[in-house]
Design an enzyme around this catalytic site. Structure first.
Site, PDB file in Angstrom:
ATOM      1  N   ARG A 535      49.264  42.472  33.410  1.00 57.31           N
ATOM      2  CA  ARG A 535      50.618  42.190  33.278  1.00 57.31           C
ATOM      3  C   ARG A 535      50.251  40.608  32.568  1.00 57.31           C
ATOM      4  NH1 ARG A 535      54.854  41.119  37.444  1.00 57.31           N
ATOM      5  NH2 ARG A 535      55.414  39.123  35.732  1.00 57.31           N
ATOM      6  N   LYS A 540      43.867  35.782  33.389  1.00 54.10           N
ATOM      7  CA  LYS A 540      43.627  37.753  32.425  1.00 54.10           C
ATOM      8  C   LYS A 540      42.953  37.821  31.566  1.00 54.10           C
ATOM      9  CE  LYS A 540      46.417  40.737  35.549  1.00 54.10           C
ATOM     10  NZ  LYS A 540      45.250  41.117  36.593  1.00 54.10           N
TER      11      LYS A 540
END
Ligand SMILES: *Cc1c(COP(=O)(O)O)cnc(C)c1O
Length: 804
Positions: A535, A540
Site C-alpha cells: 500500500r 512505507k
C-alpha cells in the site's frame, strides 16, 4: 466423483451441458470457469460436511477469527492444489483444448481487504485448515471489495470492484441461518424482583445472511468455513420510508473501507463493525449450544480472536447476550467474556487507533454503550484500588474518556491475550503504547510474529522454484516448511546454484512479458529487478525509493561511464482515495518514470515501472521475479510487514530498515545476507520525543538532495511546476516526519552495496539461497501453531493428520 482425468473430462462435459444448456463447442471460457468452479465446490462438500460432523461429535474447542477484512485473492488453483487434483484437472482440461490458466484468468480476485491485515487473515485460514485445526473465519461479504486502480496520465483513478458481477462459485448462501441485528432505538429498564431487566425497544433491524466459503486444507481432508455476512432488509416492520431503509441497510455490506490506517469517523463504519460481530456471535453461540448446551462453559469450548480493534464490539456484545438473554450476573458474564476473547494489535500509529465519539456511538448502539459504560466504571474502580489517587493514570487507561470510546482499551480490557505481530512491535507495545496496561496485567501480553502461507506464496506462485526444492531435498518442506533449511548444504554446489539462477531468470522473463503486455514497456530481464510492492503510505517511504532513483539518474547523466549495473525499479501500490499525499507520490513515480524511460542516455540502465492495480494475483506474479525486496519503512512504524516474508521466500534479498519483521529476517539469514540501513527504531523515537532533527540542514548540506528537491519544482519533470509542492513541503516545511532525508545517504550506500553484490553472480545466488532456506520460519503454519498452543489451546485431533 472423479479419480482420473478421463472421469474428470466426462463429469466436466456433462456438468457444462446441464449447467448452461450448451454443448462444449458453444461454451465460453466463463461458462467453463463456472462449470469447473461449481464442480470443485461440490467435490469439496463431502469433506466439508465430514469436517463439521467431526467437530460436532468430538465436541472439540473451536476458534473463530473475526476480521473486517479477508484478502483471499483467487482460490481456484489453490483449492485444486490443496485437494491434490491440480494435475488431473489441468491434464483433463488440456485434452479438451482448455488452458487452466485461461480459466484462472477469468476468476476475479476476492479483494475484501486493503493489504497486510486482510491478507494475514487469509493466510491464517489456509494454515488453520492445513494443520487440521478447528478454526473458522467470520467477515463481511462486501459487494465491492477494494477499488480497481487505473492510472491515467500518472494519476490514480478508482473504479468500483465488481467481483460478484458474474456470481461467486465458491460461496453457499445459507438463508435459513440468517440472524437479525438491531440498531438505534432505546433501552427500557424494568425491575423484576431483585433483578434489572433490559429491553432494546424500537430498534431498526437488519437481516444478516451468511454466505459460507470452504477453506480447504492441504491434502488432509479438512475443510473449515469462512462465513461472510451480507446485509439485507429485515422482515420486521420499520418506522420509516421503506426505500430509504432498504438503501441504508444494503449499504452496510456494500463497500470495504478503502483505508487501513485512518479512522473514517463514519456511522456506516461503526454499523459495519457491529453488524459483523452481532451476526457472528449469534451464529457462534447457536452452533455451540447445538454441540454442547451449557452457556456457562463457553470460554472452555470457544475462543474468539479479534483481528485488530474493528471487531472489538464483540466483547460488549457477548456481555449483552450473557446478561440480557441468559440472565447471568455481571461477574459471571465478565469471567466468561474475558476468558473467550483474544486480541491482536496491528499498529502503533496513533492516527490509526480507533476512537468512536459517544454522540455517534450511543444512539446507534444504546444497549452496547450502556454495557461499555459499566465495564469502564468497574475497570476504573479496579484501577483506583491499585493506584489510589492517581487520576491521570486512570484517565489514561479508561475505556471511555474525552468523549470517545477507545477501542484498543476495550479490546485489551476484555481479552485474556493481547499480542503484537513482530518482536519489536510487541516490545514497543509493552514499553510505550500500552505500557500502563502492560504494567497492570503483564501476563496478557505476548508476541506472535506474522507469517505467510508457503502453499500460496511458494508452491502455487512459484511452481518452478518449488520443483527445484523438492527435486533437491524431497517434499517434506511442503508439510514442514522449516525443512527448507536442508537447502543450506547446497550453498557451494554450483550446479544447484545454476539451476536456481535458471528458475529466477524464467520468472523474470515471465514478468517482463507481463510488463510489455500491460505497460507497453520493454525491460531487460537480466537487469536487477528492484521491487517495492505494498500500500502507498508515507511511513512505507516509497518517496525514499523514488528520490534514490532520481539520484541515480542524476549520477548517470553527470558521468555516463560510472560503474552501474542495470536496474529495473518495479512499483505496485494503491493509495487510499482520500489520501491526497499518497496520490502525489504515485504521480511523482510516474513523472520520474516518464523522464527516465524516455531518455536514450540512460534507458539501457534504469527503467521505472509502475504496475497498476496491485492485488494478490499480481503479487503472485511480481514476487517470484524479484531480486531486491524494498522494506524501507521509517523504523518503528511498520508493525511487522508480510510482503518482506513473501519476497524472502522467493529468493529476493532485502534492502531494509531495522523495523517490523525485518529484524527477525536478519536474525535468520545473518547480517551478511540482508542490506540494512537507516535510523533504528530507538533513534527515531528519541527524535520524536526530544526533537533535534532539522531536515533543512540536509537540504543545505547534501547537494544531491538539494538538486533532487529542486528538480521536483523547477520544470525538470514533465509536469506543471507546483504539482509536487506538497511533497517538497513535507520534506522541508514540515521537517520530514518520516526521516526520508535523514536516511537518504545511508540508503544510497546500501543500495550501492546491493548492486555490487549482485554483480558477483555466485555470491548473489548464495545470498538468495540462504533467504529461501531460512524462510520456513515465516510460514504462517509456525505462526498458527504458536497461536494454537499458546493462546487458543487447540490441537489437531482430526482422524487424518496432515503428516506426510
Ligand atoms: C502481502 C500483501 C500486502 C502486505 O504487504 P506489506 O509489504 O507487508 O505491506 C499488501 N497487499 C497485498 C496484495 C499483499 O499480498
Amino acid at each position: 466423483m472423479f479419480s482420473n482425468k478421463d472421469e474428470f473430462k466426462l463429469a466436466f462435459l456433462k456438468k457444462l451441458e446441464m449447467g448452461f444448456g450448451k454443448t462444449f463447442p458453444e461454451s465460453t471460457v466463463r461458462d467453463q470457469y463456472h462449470t469447473l468452479g461449481n464442480m470443485i465446490r461440490e467435490f469439496i462438500s463431502t469433506d466439508w460436511i465430514n469436517t463439521n460432523e467431526h467437530y460436532r461429535l468430538t465436541k472439540q474447542k473451536q476458534v473463530y477469527y473475526l476480521s473486517i477484512e479477508f484478502l483471499l485473492g483467487k482460490v481456484l488453483s489453490q483449492n485444486l492444489m490443496n485437494l491434490g487434483i491440480y494435475t488431473i484437472v489441468q491434464e483433463g482440461l488440456s485434452d479438451l483444448g482448455i488452458g487452466l490458466e485461461q480459466l484462472e484468468e477469468i476468476e476475479p480476485d476476492a479483494g475484501l481487504g486493503n493489504g497486510g491485515l486482510g491478507r494475514l487473515a487469509a493466510c491464517f485460514l489456509d494454515s488453520l485448515s492445513s494443520l487440521g485445526l478447528p478454526g473458522h473465519g467470520c467477515g463481511i461479504r462486501y459487494r465491492h471489495g477494494l477499488f480497481e486502480q487505473k492510472i491515467m496520465n500518472g494519476y490514480q483513478l478508482e473504479l468500483p470492484d465488481h467481483w460478484l458481477r458474474h456470481g461467486h462459485v465458491w460461496e453457499v448462501r445459507k438463508e435459513d441461518l440468517s440472524v437479525e441485528v438491531p440498531f438505534w432505538g432505546r433501552v427500557e429498564c424494568t425491575k423484576t424482583g431483585e433483578n434489572l431487566e433490559f429491553k432494546h425497544l424500537d430498534a431498526e433491524y437488519v437481516t444478516a445472511v451468511p454466505y459460507d466459503l470452504p477453506v480447504v486444507g492441504y491434502n488432509n481432508s479438512t475443510v473449515n468455513t469462512l462465513r461472510l455476512w451480507s446485509a439485507e432488509v429485515s422482515p420486521y416492520p420499520v418506522n420509516k420510508d421503506i426505500m430509504h431503509y432498504k438503501r441504508e441497510t444494503e449499504m452496510i455490506s456494500e463497500f470495504l473501507y478503502p483505508d487501513d490506517t485512518h479512522d473514517e469517523g463514519k456511522i456506516l463504519r461503526l454499523k459495519q463493525q457491529y453488524f459483523l460481530v452481532a451476526a457472528s456471535l449469534r451464529s457462534i453461540i447457536r452452533s455451540y449450544l447445538n454441540r454442547k448446551g451449557d452457556i456457562k462453559q463457553l470460554s472452555k469450548d470457544i475462543c474468539i480472536h479479534i483481528n485488530d480493534t474493528h471487531p472489538a464490539l464483540a466483547i460488549p456484545e457477548l456481555m449483552r447476550i450473557l446478561l440480557d438473554e441468559y440472565r447471568l450476573g455481571w461477574e459471571e458474564s465478565w469471567e466468561i467474556t474475558r476468558g473467550t476473547f483474544c486480541y491482536t494489535n496491528h499498529t502503533t500509529l496513533s492516527e490509526a487507533l480507533e476512537k468512536w465519539p459517544i454522540h455517534i456511538f450511543k444512539p446507534l448502539l444504546p444497549r452496547i454503550y450502556m454495557i461499555i459504560e459499566e465495564m469502564n466504571e468497574r475497570y476504573c474502580h479496579e484501577l483506583w484500588e491499585k493506584f489510589p489517587g492517581e487520576w491521570d493514570h486512570i484517565q489514561e487507561m479508561a475505556i471511555i474518556a474525552d468523549g470517545v470510546v477507545k477501542m484498543a482499551h476495550l479490546a485489551v480490557v476484555g481479552s485474556f491475550s493481547v499480542n503484537g505481530v513482530a518482536r519489536i512491535h510487541t516490545e514497543i507495545l509493552k514499553d510505550r503504547e500500552m505500557k500502563l496496561f502492560y504494567q497492570h496485567s503483564p501476563e496478557k501480553f505476548n508476541n506472535k510474529t506474522n507469517g505467510i502461507t508457503h502453499r500460496r506464496w511458494l508452491l502455487k506462485a512459484n511452481p518452478e522454484l518449488s520443483s527445484l526444492i523438492t527435486d533437491t531435498i524431497g517434499n517434506d518442506w511442503v508439510y514442514q516448511p522449516e525443512q527448507m533449511k536442508n537447502l543450506l548444504p547446497y550453498m557451494n554446489d554450483s550446479a544447484f546454484l545454476d539451476q536456481l539462477a535458471v528458475v529466477k531468470q524464467k520468472k523474470k522473463e515471465q514478468l517482463a512479458k507481463r510488463i510489455l503486455d500491460q505497460n507497453g514497456l520493454l525491460i531487460d530481464p537480466t537487469s536487477i529487478f528492484d521491487v517495492q510492492v505494498k500500500r502507498l503510505h508515507a511511513y512505507k517511504r516509497q518517496l525514499l525509493n523514488i528520490i534514490h532513483i532520481m539520484h541515480l539518474y542524476n549520477r548517470l547523466k553527470e558521468d555516463a561511464s560510472c560503474d552501474f549495473y542495470p536496474r529495473t525499479f518495479i512499483f505496485g501500490a494503491k493509495a487510499s482515495p482520500g489520501y491526497y499525499y499518497a496520490k502525489k507520490i504515485i504521480k511523482l513515480i510516474h513523472s520520474v518514470a516518464e523522464k527516465i524511460n524516455h531518455d536514450p542516455a540512460v534507458k539501457e540502465r534504469i527503467k521505472v515501472v509502475f504496475m497498476e492495480n496491485y492485488r494478490v494475483s499480481l503479487a503472485e506474479e511480481i514476487i517470484p521475479a524479484s531480486d531486491i525486496s524494498e522494506q524501507i519503512s521509517t523504523a518503528s512504524k511498520e508493525a511487522s510487514g508480510t510482503g518482506n516474508m513473501k519476497l524472502m521466500m522467493n529468493g529476493a534479498v532485502t534492502v531494509g530498515t531495522l523495523d517490523g519483521a525485518n529484524i527477525e529476517i536478519r536474525e535468520k539469514v545473518g547480517a551478511d545476507d540482508i542490506f540494512i540501513f537507516g535510523l533504528s527504531a530507538k533513534e527515531v523515537m528519541k527524535f520524536e520525543q526530544e526533537g533535534g532533527y532539522n531536515s533543512m540542514e540536509y537540504y543545505y548540506h547534501d547537494k544531491r538532495l538539494q538538486e533532487i528537491i529542486n528538480q521536483m519544482r523547477n520544470g525538470f519533470l514533465p509536469d506543471v511546476a507546483d504539482e509536487f509542492e506538497p511533497i517538497v513541503d513535507s520534506l522541508l516545511t514540515e521537517n520530514d516526519q518520516y526521516f526520508v532525508m535523514r536516511d537518504f545517504d545511508s540508503y544510497v550506500n546500501i543500495q550501492q552495496q546491493a548492486g555490487s553484490a549482485f554483480e558477483n553472480r555466485q555470491k548473489w545466488l548464495r545470498m538468495s539461497l540462504r533467504n529461501i532456506a531460512m524462510s520456513g520460519y515465516f510460514s504462517s503454519d509456525r505462526t498458527i501453531e504458536e497461536y494454537a498452543s499458546q493462546i487458543w489451546g487447540i490441537s489437531n485431533t482430526s482422524l487424518e493428520t496432515s503428516i506426510n
